[in-house]
Design an enzyme around this catalytic site. Sequence first.
Site, mmCIF file in Angstrom:
data_model
loop_
_atom_site.group_PDB
_atom_site.id
_atom_site.type_symbol
_atom_site.label_atom_id
_atom_site.label_comp_id
_atom_site.label_asym_id
_atom_site.label_seq_id
_atom_site.Cartn_x
_atom_site.Cartn_y
_atom_site.Cartn_z
ATOM 1 N N ASN A 1 0.842 -1.194 0.000
ATOM 2 C CA ASN A 1 0.000 0.000 0.000
ATOM 3 C C ASN A 1 0.881 1.249 0.000
ATOM 4 O OD1 ASN A 1 -2.821 -0.952 0.145
ATOM 5 N ND2 ASN A 1 -2.129 -1.927 2.027
ATOM 6 N N HIS B 1 11.570 0.152 3.611
ATOM 7 C CA HIS B 1 11.186 0.895 2.408
ATOM 8 C C HIS B 1 12.143 2.057 2.206
ATOM 9 C CE1 HIS B 1 7.423 -1.338 2.591
ATOM 10 N NE2 HIS B 1 7.258 -0.910 3.828
#
Length: 271
Positions: free
Chosen positions: A192, A222
């Site tokens: 997401n 990330h």
Amino acid sequence: MSEKLKVGIGGLGAIGLTLARAIADGTLPDLTLGAVSARDAEKAKGNLAAIGAEAPIVPLESLAETCDIVVECAPASVFETIARPAIETGRIFVPVSIGALLNHMDLVDRAKDTGARLVLPTGALIGLDAVRAAAEGEIESVTLETRKPPLGLAGAPYLVENDISVERLNEAKKVFEGNAREAAKGFPANVNVAAALSLAGVGPERTSVEIWADPDVTRNTHTIRVEADSARFTMTIENIPTEENPKTGKITALSVIATLRRLTAPLTAGT
């Protein structure tokens, strides 16, 4: 505020239950728990009781009937069931399954007519404020590199469809390279963050994504790299997975709490 805003929570898993607790214990003093929805109503009653919370348990599509804010933290497959009534009734809609939103962007246009607002949490990512600011100028490129323990990626549709195994890895393995729209479709429970990044910046087609199954990492990691006419920046976040679901980082629920606090706070910091 003269009256507390009512929050409806769609999905009472790790994220939804953390949010319900924050409302029930006064962490979010300007909000009250209006209703929740869960697949197992009896289990949901027990979970709410355990955290000292009370709320009607209603079908997903009914959350918007009585709640001012509807938070979606359910499987992406039921996204529209929660989202569309919230938009049609002019509510504030806070989705966690942001990847699913990419397939329902008509909701944004509809919100203009109904007065609804879509407020997207940063979730497990970092630096969306900087990306939003850079997007007011010219952005040349945005890249997201995601590294997760193999178990956190197991069962993703893209891996299953392409017969990609992440079992018994001895070194990092790149399992996907493409754009954010493709990543959100192939890894609906994992990235997401890619959808959120793309909507903050240059869109899903121009946002590049790499996904790695890495046995050497214990945290969902990330890294964003941005080249723009205003700045060049690289940011990395290492998220601790929840005990209940290794696909979800603990900071995701906290991001939703911070988003809701921002809706009622007299002072907010950040773009």
